[in-house]
Design an enzyme around this catalytic site. Structure first.
Site, PDB file in Angstrom:
ATOM      1  N   HIS A 236      66.255 -15.893  -8.146  1.00  0.00           N
ATOM      2  CA  HIS A 236      66.342 -17.190  -8.164  1.00  0.00           C
ATOM      3  C   HIS A 236      66.140 -17.892  -9.306  1.00  0.00           C
ATOM      4  CE1 HIS A 236      61.777 -18.255  -8.851  1.00  0.00           C
ATOM      5  NE2 HIS A 236      61.532 -17.156  -8.178  1.00  0.00           N
TER       6      HIS A 236
ATOM      7  N   ASP B  16      65.253 -21.262  -9.992  1.00  0.00           N
ATOM      8  CA  ASP B  16      64.619 -22.485 -10.086  1.00  0.00           C
ATOM      9  C   ASP B  16      63.282 -21.952 -10.724  1.00  0.00           C
ATOM     10  OD1 ASP B  16      64.197 -21.225  -7.543  1.00  0.00           O
ATOM     11  OD2 ASP B  16      63.092 -22.952  -6.739  1.00  0.00           O
TER      12      ASP B  16
ATOM     13  N   ASP C  83      58.720 -16.082 -13.812  1.00  0.00           N
ATOM     14  CA  ASP C  83      59.061 -16.349 -12.423  1.00  0.00           C
ATOM     15  C   ASP C  83      60.340 -17.172 -12.445  1.00  0.00           C
ATOM     16  OD1 ASP C  83      59.315 -16.431  -9.539  1.00  0.00           O
ATOM     17  OD2 ASP C  83      57.511 -17.766  -9.354  1.00  0.00           O
TER      18      ASP C  83
ATOM     19  N   GLU D  28      64.046 -21.740  -4.545  1.00  0.00           N
ATOM     20  CA  GLU D  28      63.149 -20.614  -3.941  1.00  0.00           C
ATOM     21  C   GLU D  28      61.680 -21.212  -3.907  1.00  0.00           C
ATOM     22  OE1 GLU D  28      60.139 -17.367  -3.931  1.00  0.00           O
ATOM     23  OE2 GLU D  28      60.596 -18.579  -5.477  1.00  0.00           O
ATOM     24  N   GLU D  29      61.407 -22.098  -4.771  1.00  0.00           N
ATOM     25  CA  GLU D  29      60.056 -22.382  -4.943  1.00  0.00           C
ATOM     26  C   GLU D  29      59.709 -23.675  -4.194  1.00  0.00           C
ATOM     27  OE1 GLU D  29      58.213 -20.679  -6.679  1.00  0.00           O
ATOM     28  OE2 GLU D  29      59.144 -19.915  -8.240  1.00  0.00           O
TER      29      GLU D  29
ATOM     30  N   GLU E   5      62.159 -10.241  -8.201  1.00  0.00           N
ATOM     31  CA  GLU E   5      60.477 -11.147  -8.400  1.00  0.00           C
ATOM     32  C   GLU E   5      59.880 -10.433  -9.622  1.00  0.00           C
ATOM     33  OE1 GLU E   5      59.406 -13.860  -7.579  1.00  0.00           O
ATOM     34  OE2 GLU E   5      60.616 -14.789  -5.924  1.00  0.00           O
TER      35      GLU E   5
END
Length: 357
Positions: free
Chosen positions: A69, A71, A99, A129-130, A158
């Site tokens: 991801h 974001d 992250d 994703e967050e 991740e």
């Protein structure tokens, strides 16, 4: 600007971290990724909102999906990035380094360079994703283009401290309620205090002992915890409602129905409303392709305690693991930072597996 994917993975990490992409604002970074990928003729590139997909189509007998991801959580004076030395090791400090833009950077570099991998590869870089699932780019892509998820194995970049983390725990949120009768606090005996009535709920939570459940050789630690409590009307009113929000993390051997039964049993005698749930993902490391992956990266698999998007792949019948640089304890932290050596190590591991080197 088009990203320079001939640079080191660490330099690519710095470049994409310095393009802010807080959830909902990923457009500029998605543009950079799309333009960069379209420069490589061995890749078929498509764009779905702010999710970018790049695929090889070599007709190989196996296909893997590698996703990340783009974001981040909100910036808090930790962009632009900078290099810092801690305990003799160099780190890249800044929002998104852990992250999970270091993982994304490794993926971008390998996507550009691996023209003859041992398996066909589908690279996915997705947004949101967050935040809530309804906006998650991987969730939306799976709804619109499930064909893109056809694969024998998947890796989510991740942060896993450079270790392989198989599957993930499931997660469930529930509200446990007590009800009472409002009254003036000067005459409390004519009412019934709902907050006082919640004391047994908190006692059960305090006495709860987390269990570790072994699934396919990996130990998944469960947990049942209060995450918020709400109640009260005014400073002189006996409250007639109290709500304790509870989060249950459960082993991937359990279904959502199993988890719900466990939560309801834990709070028997109280009103329980399940407000959110997501199944976990089994490790899926018994397949030969997964065993080759473990051997190539030189690691021993561990359990993933948190929920991640590997569960989406697992639900579609694709075994998936987490594998990326960065200490997950530093995700979202204001001191977020990733060791440069770990970025290099993850790149080497993935490259060795994908090329058979």
């Amino acid at each position: 600007m088009v990203l320079d994917l001939t640079a080191s993975a660490a330099d690519i990490t710095r470049a994409i971290c310095d393009i802010p992409s807080v959830s909902g604002t990923e457009g500029a970074l998605a543009d950079e990724i799309e333009q960069s990928m379209r420069a490589y003729p061995h890749l078929e590139v498509s764009r779905h909102g702010n999710t970018v997909v790049a695929r090889t189509s070599l007709g190989l007998p196996q296909r893997v999906v590698i996703a990340g991801h783009i974001d981040t959580v909100p910036i808090n004076d930790n962009v632009p990035t900078r290099t810092v030395q801690i305990d003799g090791a160099w780190h890249l400090w800044g929002r998104g380094t852990v992250d999970m833009k270091a993982g994304v950077a490794v993926q971008l570099k390998l996507a550009a360079e691996l023209t003859a991998p041992e398996a066909d590869i589908t690279w996915m870089w997705y947004d949101n994703e967050e935040v809530d699932e309804a906006r998650n780019g991987l969730f939306l892509l799976a709804k619109d283009r499930p064909d893109l998820f056809a694969a024998d194995f998947a890796i989510l970049g991740e942060p896993s401290d450079g270790r392989v983390e198989g599957g993930c725990n499931g997660t469930m949120r529930a509200v446990v309620r007590t009800r009472g009768v409002r009254a003036h606090s000067a005459r409390s005996w004519v009412g019934e205090n709902a907050i006082h009535g919640a004391a047994p709920i908190l006692t059960r939570l305090a006495e709860y002992r987390a269990r570790e459940i072994t699934v396919e050789g990996l130990g998944y630690r469960e947990g049942l915890n209060a995450v918020s409590i709400r109640g009260g009307v005014a400073g002189n009113v006996i409250p007639d409602l109290c709500e304790v929000e509870v989060n249950y993390r459960f082993a991937p051997s359990k279904s959502v129905a199993d988890a719900e039964a466990h939560v309801r049993a834990a709070f028997e005698g109280f009103e329980v409303e399940i407000t959110d749930a997501a199944a976990g993902a089994r490790p899926g490391l018994d397949a030969p392709i997964a065993q080759r992956f473990l051997a190539a990266v030189g690691g021993q698999a561990h359990a993933k305690y948190g929920w991640t998007d590997v569960a989406r792949f697992s639900a579609m019948g694709v075994p998936a693991v987490n594998y990326g640089p960065g200490d997950p304890h530093l995700a979202h932290h204001d001191e977020e930072r990733v060791p440069l050596a770990q970025i290099e190590a993850v790149e080497r591991g993935l490259r060795a597996w994908l090329t058979g080197a």
